[in-house]
Enzyme design. Structure first.
Site, PDB file in Angstrom:
ATOM      1  N   PRO A   2      -2.409   0.456  -4.206  1.00 44.94           N
ATOM      2  CA  PRO A   2      -2.216  -0.914  -4.289  1.00 44.94           C
ATOM      3  C   PRO A   2      -0.687  -1.260  -4.790  1.00 44.94           C
ATOM      4  CG  PRO A   2      -4.131  -0.431  -5.274  1.00 44.94           C
ATOM      5  CD  PRO A   2      -3.608   1.013  -4.876  1.00 44.94           C
ATOM      6  N   GLU A   3      -0.171  -2.398  -4.292  1.00 45.35           N
ATOM      7  CA  GLU A   3       1.098  -2.761  -4.517  1.00 45.35           C
ATOM      8  C   GLU A   3       1.138  -3.871  -5.905  1.00 45.35           C
ATOM      9  OE1 GLU A   3       4.047  -3.311  -1.898  1.00 45.35           O
ATOM     10  OE2 GLU A   3       3.066  -2.305  -0.529  1.00 45.35           O
ATOM     11  N   LYS A  52       2.841  -0.909 -11.214  1.00 48.92           N
ATOM     12  CA  LYS A  52       1.525  -0.531 -10.781  1.00 48.92           C
ATOM     13  C   LYS A  52       0.602  -0.141 -11.870  1.00 48.92           C
ATOM     14  CE  LYS A  52       3.359   0.726  -6.325  1.00 48.92           C
ATOM     15  NZ  LYS A  52       3.486   1.699  -5.108  1.00 48.92           N
ATOM     16  N   ARG A 121      10.233   3.743 -19.135  1.00 47.92           N
ATOM     17  CA  ARG A 121      10.429   4.620 -17.850  1.00 47.92           C
ATOM     18  C   ARG A 121      10.283   3.875 -16.416  1.00 47.92           C
ATOM     19  NH1 ARG A 121       5.383   7.445 -19.190  1.00 47.92           N
ATOM     20  NH2 ARG A 121       3.670   6.983 -17.338  1.00 47.92           N
ATOM     21  N   ARG A 258       7.723   9.427   3.397  1.00 46.55           N
ATOM     22  CA  ARG A 258       7.053   8.193   3.723  1.00 46.55           C
ATOM     23  C   ARG A 258       7.396   7.486   4.946  1.00 46.55           C
ATOM     24  NH1 ARG A 258       5.905   5.498  -1.207  1.00 46.55           N
ATOM     25  NH2 ARG A 258       4.644   4.211   0.098  1.00 46.55           N
TER      26      ARG A 258
END
Length: 268
Positions: A2-3, A52, A121, A258
């Site tokens: 999921p974005e 996320k 982070r 990707r």
């Protein structure tokens, strides 16, 4: 995976269901039994999303951190919960609602310093009011790394996945392989503002639409896109199909492990 818009929707949904209520927690699967016991009976004070990552903040300075990863799913409902089906990592219940979490990459309790370390982070989240796009650009402008890889790096921009990155670069007219250090501050701000626009819209409607009005199916007389991700897009997962703008075949290639998609005519 999921974005970011999906996680922000979940944070809002869980706030609506449980915020201010005493919540009972259990781990039918058993893998989060100790953590569930520590928050069971506590009041859920707030929820938030950062990129996320989903955070539930409970009384007593305990924070539940969830990262869905590739396979995590959340379901919820009203009234009494059903019998657990499958590997339910966490079940939350109140007098009115229930929630089940299955298959997350992370489901853990964090202390306040650990929550801050998580935030530190992560990069700028276009869906957060406290986002700092200048900090993201400071990383981008000094890097020879392709833009697509930089925008997918959650320490640079948090919450963006392959769809948002691929489509934002198309809308900006930039190829995914463009080195970050070639991006001007003006063009970066345009990309950032576009990500904010696209991601906010996705939060509202629950799907990712990136196509401008003049390129929608009804405007172009073309059939709507049929894809499990839903929404209308320009190039994402449209390899070899004609670009909605110029008709050139969309290309696909591997970039940093990707899939990458772009139009060789519209993206220079």
């Amino acid at each position: 995976m999921p974005e970011g818009h999906t996680i922000h929707r979940l944070a809002a949904r869980h706030r609506e269901l449980f915020a201010g209520d005493k919540v009972l927690a259990a781990s039918p699967q058993g893998r989060f039994a100790e953590g569930a016991a520590l928050i069971s009976g506590s009041v859920l004070e707030a929820t938030e999303a950062y990129g996320k990552h989903l955070l539930h903040h409970y009384a007593g300075e305990r924070t539940l951190h969830v990262h869905l990863g590739l396979y995590g799913k959340v379901t919820d409902g009203d009234g009494a919960p059903p019998e657990p089906v499958g590997q339910v990592r966490l079940r939350l219940t109140s007098d009115l609602h229930w929630l089940d979490l299955r298959g997350p990459t992370a489901c853990e309790l964090l202390t306040p310093p650990e929550v801050q370390a998580l935030r530190d982070r992560l990069g700028a989240d276009p869906l957060r009011a406290d986002a700092d796009p200048d900090a993201a650009y400071d990383r981008i402008r000094r890097s020879p790394t392709p833009l697509a890889a930089l925008l997918l790096d959650q320490s640079v921009v948090a919450g963006t996945g392959l769809i948002f990155v691929t489509e934002a670069l198309f809308r900006a007219g930039l190829r995914p392989t463009t080195p970050g250090r070639r991006l001007s501050a003006i063009r970066w701000r345009a990309i950032w503002d576009d990500l904010v626009l696209l991601m906010r819209q996705a939060v509202l409607v629950g799907r990712i639409d990136t196509v401008r009005d003049e390129h929608l199916p009804e405007a172009m007389g073309r059939p709507p896109r049929v894809d499990r991700h839903g929404g209308e897009v320009y190039v994402y997962r449209r390899a070899a199909l004609p670009c909605h703008v110029c008709g050139t075949a969309v290309r696909q290639a591997d970039l940093a492990g990707r899939n990458s998609y772009w139009c060789p005519t519209c993206q220079r």
